[in-house]
Scaffold this motif. Structure first.
Motif, PDB file in Angstrom:
ATOM      1  N   ILE A 211       0.826  -1.204   0.000  1.00 56.40           N
ATOM      2  CA  ILE A 211       0.000   0.000   0.000  1.00 56.40           C
ATOM      3  C   ILE A 211       0.864   1.259   0.000  1.00 56.40           C
ATOM      4  CG2 ILE A 211      -1.809   1.261   1.218  1.00 56.40           C
ATOM      5  CD1 ILE A 211      -2.690  -1.409   0.046  1.00 56.40           C
ATOM      6  N   ILE A 212       0.558   2.148  -0.922  1.00 52.11           N
ATOM      7  CA  ILE A 212       1.187   3.470  -0.999  1.00 52.11           C
ATOM      8  C   ILE A 212       0.072   4.512  -0.996  1.00 52.11           C
ATOM      9  CG2 ILE A 212       2.620   5.028  -2.387  1.00 52.11           C
ATOM     10  CD1 ILE A 212       3.986   2.587  -3.557  1.00 52.11           C
TER      11      ILE A 212
ATOM     12  N   VAL B 178      -6.772  12.195  -0.342  1.00 51.98           N
ATOM     13  CA  VAL B 178      -5.867  11.074  -0.076  1.00 51.98           C
ATOM     14  C   VAL B 178      -6.079  10.029  -1.168  1.00 51.98           C
ATOM     15  CG1 VAL B 178      -5.125   9.308   1.558  1.00 51.98           C
ATOM     16  CG2 VAL B 178      -6.004  11.498   2.407  1.00 51.98           C
ATOM     17  N   ASN B 179      -5.020   9.681  -1.881  1.00 51.48           N
ATOM     18  CA  ASN B 179      -5.066   8.657  -2.915  1.00 51.48           C
ATOM     19  C   ASN B 179      -4.293   7.434  -2.429  1.00 51.48           C
ATOM     20  OD1 ASN B 179      -6.366  10.000  -5.407  1.00 51.48           O
ATOM     21  ND2 ASN B 179      -4.861  11.515  -4.742  1.00 51.48           N
ATOM     22  N   ILE B 180      -4.925   6.272  -2.505  1.00 49.99           N
ATOM     23  CA  ILE B 180      -4.350   5.027  -2.010  1.00 49.99           C
ATOM     24  C   ILE B 180      -4.132   4.083  -3.185  1.00 49.99           C
ATOM     25  CG2 ILE B 180      -4.605   3.138  -0.359  1.00 49.99           C
ATOM     26  CD1 ILE B 180      -6.676   4.885   1.106  1.00 49.99           C
TER      27      ILE B 180
ATOM     28  N   ILE C 141      -3.700   4.158   7.102  1.00 51.80           N
ATOM     29  CA  ILE C 141      -4.523   3.221   6.334  1.00 51.80           C
ATOM     30  C   ILE C 141      -4.404   1.845   6.969  1.00 51.80           C
ATOM     31  CG2 ILE C 141      -4.878   2.101   4.094  1.00 51.80           C
ATOM     32  CD1 ILE C 141      -3.084   5.420   4.235  1.00 51.80           C
ATOM     33  N   TYR C 142      -5.535   1.274   7.363  1.00 49.02           N
ATOM     34  CA  TYR C 142      -5.580  -0.077   7.935  1.00 49.02           C
ATOM     35  C   TYR C 142      -6.164  -1.028   6.894  1.00 49.02           C
ATOM     36  CZ  TYR C 142      -4.909   2.305  12.407  1.00 49.02           C
ATOM     37  OH  TYR C 142      -4.418   3.077  13.431  1.00 49.02           O
ATOM     38  N   PHE C 143      -5.653  -2.250   6.866  1.00 50.86           N
ATOM     39  CA  PHE C 143      -6.169  -3.247   5.927  1.00 50.86           C
ATOM     40  C   PHE C 143      -5.833  -4.647   6.440  1.00 50.86           C
ATOM     41  CE2 PHE C 143      -1.881  -2.185   4.700  1.00 50.86           C
ATOM     42  CZ  PHE C 143      -1.303  -3.375   4.308  1.00 50.86           C
ATOM     43  N   ARG C 144      -6.484  -5.624   5.840  1.00 44.39           N
ATOM     44  CA  ARG C 144      -6.257  -7.022   6.206  1.00 44.39           C
ATOM     45  C   ARG C 144      -5.881  -7.829   4.975  1.00 44.39           C
ATOM     46  NH1 ARG C 144      -7.805  -8.286  11.307  1.00 44.39           N
ATOM     47  NH2 ARG C 144      -9.215  -6.833  12.396  1.00 44.39           N
ATOM     48  N   ILE C 145      -5.098  -8.883   5.199  1.00 42.13           N
ATOM     49  CA  ILE C 145      -4.740  -9.818   4.144  1.00 42.13           C
ATOM     50  C   ILE C 145      -5.091 -11.224   4.621  1.00 42.13           C
ATOM     51  CG2 ILE C 145      -2.942  -8.368   3.147  1.00 42.13           C
ATOM     52  CD1 ILE C 145      -0.867  -9.874   4.687  1.00 42.13           C
ATOM     53  N   PRO C 146      -5.485 -12.103   3.696  1.00 41.17           N
ATOM     54  CA  PRO C 146      -5.965 -13.433   4.101  1.00 41.17           C
ATOM     55  C   PRO C 146      -4.931 -14.276   4.849  1.00 41.17           C
ATOM     56  CG  PRO C 146      -6.566 -12.951   1.832  1.00 41.17           C
ATOM     57  CD  PRO C 146      -5.634 -11.880   2.251  1.00 41.17           C
TER      58      PRO C 146
ATOM     59  N   GLU D 126      -1.148  -1.998   8.728  1.00 38.39           N
ATOM     60  CA  GLU D 126      -1.322  -0.548   8.620  1.00 38.39           C
ATOM     61  C   GLU D 126      -0.226   0.056   7.749  1.00 38.39           C
ATOM     62  OE1 GLU D 126       0.861   1.350  12.499  1.00 38.39           O
ATOM     63  OE2 GLU D 126      -1.193   0.625  12.772  1.00 38.39           O
ATOM     64  N   ALA D 127      -0.577   1.154   7.115  1.00 38.97           N
ATOM     65  CA  ALA D 127       0.351   1.914   6.280  1.00 38.97           C
ATOM     66  C   ALA D 127       0.085   3.391   6.509  1.00 38.97           C
ATOM     67  CB  ALA D 127       0.174   1.546   4.805  1.00 38.97           C
TER      68      ALA D 127
END
Length: 218
Positions: free
Chosen positions: A61-62, A83-85, A149-154, A161-162
């Motif tokens: 993630i950027i 904000v662009n992700i 930025i929070y996210f999950r991966i399987p 987080e990023a």
């Protein structure tokens, strides 16, 4: 016969081997050199990290955060934030959420949008964007922190987080010199006099110019 790691070392650092006249014959000697030379160690770590990133099966993630000021006619000043992700990885990121708590409530009021947002999924190579607008309540220099930025991966149970890029300092409600505007009132009041004077000057110029030319011919 030279071992594979030794051949790789000779391929990556030929300049060092030539300059220092180093003979690499075994992996044990290679490891000793890596430990003893910080420059080679740094190169080797970067090489391994790059290789792992390139082949890793995970999202990358950027995020880019940008803010701009807009002065209203009333004198108030608003801040437009975007904000662009981007996902530059090889797999999708799930349960993506953006939180930007860098705008204190005693200094800014939310005009439109929200400082947080969430998405269900961000595909590999995909792009998400979010924007909101604030109105400044006090004057001064403001330094905003990056958004999170929070996210999950399987493959991992822990939430990832990023961070976005920081914004440039904002000079809120800075004093600006008054704009110089053309005074139409003066033009309406003295326009006729200016026109008459301009016509007289032009008429005199046209009379004088031919007389000078005729004197030169004589």
């Amino acid at each position: 016969m030279t071992e594979p790691w030794c051949r790789l070392f000779k391929f990556i650092f030929p300049f060092l081997i030539k300059e220092k006249n180093i003979k690499v014959t075994s992996s044990g000697r290679l490891m000793a050199m890596l430990i003893g030379n910080p420059l080679i160690k740094a190169f080797f770590i970067i090489f391994l990290v790059s290789a792992a990133t390139a082949t890793g099966d995970a999202p990358f993630i950027i995020a880019h955060k940008k803010a701009s000021l807009n002065r209203l006619k009333s004198g108030a000043e608003r801040v437009s934030v975007s904000v662009n992700i981007y996902n530059q990885g090889f797999t999708a990121a799930y349960d993506v959420s953006l939180i930007d708590n860098s705008w204190p409530q005693d200094a800014f009021d939310i005009v439109s949008g929200n400082t947080s947002h969430s998405w269900q999924k961000l595909d590999a190579g995909g792009h998400l964007s979010h924007s909101f607008e604030l109105e400044a309540k006090r004057k001064g220099m403001f330094h905003g922190a990056p958004a999170v930025i929070y996210f999950r991966i399987p493959t991992k149970a822990v939430q990832q987080e990023a961070y976005s890029t920081p914004i440039l300092p904002l000079d809120i409600l800075e004093e600006r010199p008054p704009e110089k505007k053309f005074e139409w009132r003066l033009m309406a009041k003295y326009g006729s006099q200016i026109s008459v004077i301009s016509i007289v000057v032009l008429f005199i110029y046209l009379i004088i110019t031919p007389s000078k030319a005729s004197k030169k011919k004589r």
